[in-house]
Design an enzyme around this catalytic site. Structure first.
Site: not given
Ligand code: SF4
Length: 236
Positions: A41, A54, A59-60, A98-99, A137, A155, A220, A226
């Protein structure tokens, strides 16, 4: 004469007030280009195909949906084909996923699209959300993944990423509204490939890296942008 100020609804942060939004976006998009999964998709912008995926993905798990997605579209290649089939046949085609309420809603949606929208799946989330089985969503996802509109699609996975990255202390009433407002603020401004990729990417990050139980902050790509990642990096 002094201007009377009108109380403004709290719509959450303005884009310029979201710390590190630009860095977050750049890093996320770069990571997705290299690590995003090649899912069927994601190779299409056909609104009907996106919609079917979607509905199935509610749920899957992705791995289970892949086989059903192809089979279902072979059987009902167009929204008209689905609209014109018998409910029992549609249910049978859904067997194993399902569902079943999803199948019934998708069938009713197809009939409504053919009857009221000349067979064209709408692109405006405000219209999409009025169709059977389509929540906020799914409306955002179809608008973004089929029409490349710069609209948020939040989501559970995406909500988790936004909360951890931008609002680690967010709780209580109004939390959902704030998540949607931030989701809109961090999106690329204009519709197009970048808006599509951003929504796919943040969803993918939530599925593969910023996972529910233990986020993999050490690997990450957006850690430097973050709030939670910065805390764990500092040993907090
Ligand atoms: S909390 Fe922040 S740094 Fe940690 S995985 Fe999630 S987005 Fe990345």
């Amino acid at each position: 004469m002094a201007r009377k100020s009108t109380p403004q609804p709290n719509l959450g942060p303005h884009p310029r007030d979201v710390r590190h939004a630009g860095e977050f976006r750049r890093r996320l998009l770069r990571w997705f280009r290299r690590h995003g999964r090649d899912l069927p998709w994601r190779r299409t912008r056909d609104p009907y195909h996106v919609l079917v995926s979607e509905f199935m993905l509610q749920q899957t798990q992705v791995a289970r949906v892949e086989a059903y997605y192809h089979r279902f579209l072979e059987r009902y290649p167009t929204v008209e084909a689905l609209a014109g089939s018998e409910p029992a046949m549609v249910r049978e085609s859904w067997a194993g996923l399902g569902y079943y309420r999803r199948a019934a809603n998708l069938h009713r949606l197809a009939q409504e699209v053919v009857r009221d929208h000349a067979g064209v799946i709408p692109e405006d989330p405000a219209v999409l959300v009025s169709l059977p089985g389509v929540g906020r969503y799914t409306a955002g996802a179809v608008a973004s993944f089929a029409y490349e509109r710069a609209t948020p699609a939040i989501d559970t996975n995406v909500a988790r990423v936004i909360r951890r990255a931008f609002h680690p202390h967010l709780r209580g009433r109004g939390a959902e509204r704030t998540l949607w407002a931030t989701g809109a603020a961090i999106l690329p401004r204009r519709r197009g490939a970048a808006a599509w990729a951003f929504n796919q990417a943040i969803m993918e990050l939530g599925a593969l890296v910023c996972t529910a139980r233990i986020p993999k902050c050490g690997e990450c790509p957006v850690r430097s942008a973050c709030a939670t990642g910065a805390r764990t990096r500092a040993g907090g």
